[in-house]
Design an enzyme around this catalytic site. Sequence first.
Site, PDB file in Angstrom:
ATOM      1  N   GLU A 173      10.894 -11.661   2.728  1.00 29.94           N
ATOM      2  CA  GLU A 173      10.044 -10.472   2.615  1.00 29.94           C
ATOM      3  C   GLU A 173      10.581  -9.518   1.557  1.00 29.94           C
ATOM      4  OE1 GLU A 173       8.116  -9.471   6.792  1.00 29.94           O
ATOM      5  OE2 GLU A 173      10.282  -9.764   6.970  1.00 29.94           O
ATOM      6  N   TYR A 223      -4.657  16.488  -0.713  1.00 32.71           N
ATOM      7  CA  TYR A 223      -4.530  15.088  -0.329  1.00 32.71           C
ATOM      8  C   TYR A 223      -4.199  14.170  -1.490  1.00 32.71           C
ATOM      9  CZ  TYR A 223      -9.661  15.163  -1.019  1.00 32.71           C
ATOM     10  OH  TYR A 223     -10.930  15.340  -1.505  1.00 32.71           O
ATOM     11  N   GLU A 245       7.894   0.658  11.814  1.00 37.08           N
ATOM     12  CA  GLU A 245       7.987   1.853  12.641  1.00 37.08           C
ATOM     13  C   GLU A 245       8.790   2.946  11.918  1.00 37.08           C
ATOM     14  OE1 GLU A 245       8.573  -1.292  13.514  1.00 37.08           O
ATOM     15  OE2 GLU A 245       8.205  -1.629  15.651  1.00 37.08           O
ATOM     16  N   LYS A 302       0.634  -4.060   8.580  1.00 46.24           N
ATOM     17  CA  LYS A 302       1.269  -5.197   7.916  1.00 46.24           C
ATOM     18  C   LYS A 302       0.414  -6.421   8.222  1.00 46.24           C
ATOM     19  CE  LYS A 302       5.793  -7.315   7.288  1.00 46.24           C
ATOM     20  NZ  LYS A 302       7.207  -7.298   7.719  1.00 46.24           N
TER      21      LYS A 302
END
Length: 120
Positions: free
Chosen positions: A21, A51, A71, A97
């Site tokens: 990964e 924004y 997380e 993900k």
Amino acid sequence: MSRVVLEGLEFHARHGVYDTEGVLGARFVVDAELYYDFAGLPDELSAAVNYAAVYIAIQEEVTGKRHQLIEVLADRIARRILSDQPGLARVTVRVHKPFAPLPGVFRDVFAELTLEQEDR
């Protein structure tokens, strides 16, 4: 409470537990719900939550540093947004993900975190 939502922000990044990964990377998708009272707001950017600046902060957090856990990434993004935008009352961040290395068929995996201004 009113909100502005940035939904489906896509980035290529290298988060994850496995070495592959970190080498190959994957697509990550972020949603951010920005809660603040904008009823009666004057029509001026300086009175609102910017924004575009939130997008840049999210992009920097997602692509800048590798994390093993989505997380932790969600926490970093939420705290950064609250720090950068003091006019916010609350933020909810979802880090998706969709190509997580799981041994089965699934639509999505995501971590969601809601923080209020006093939580940061």
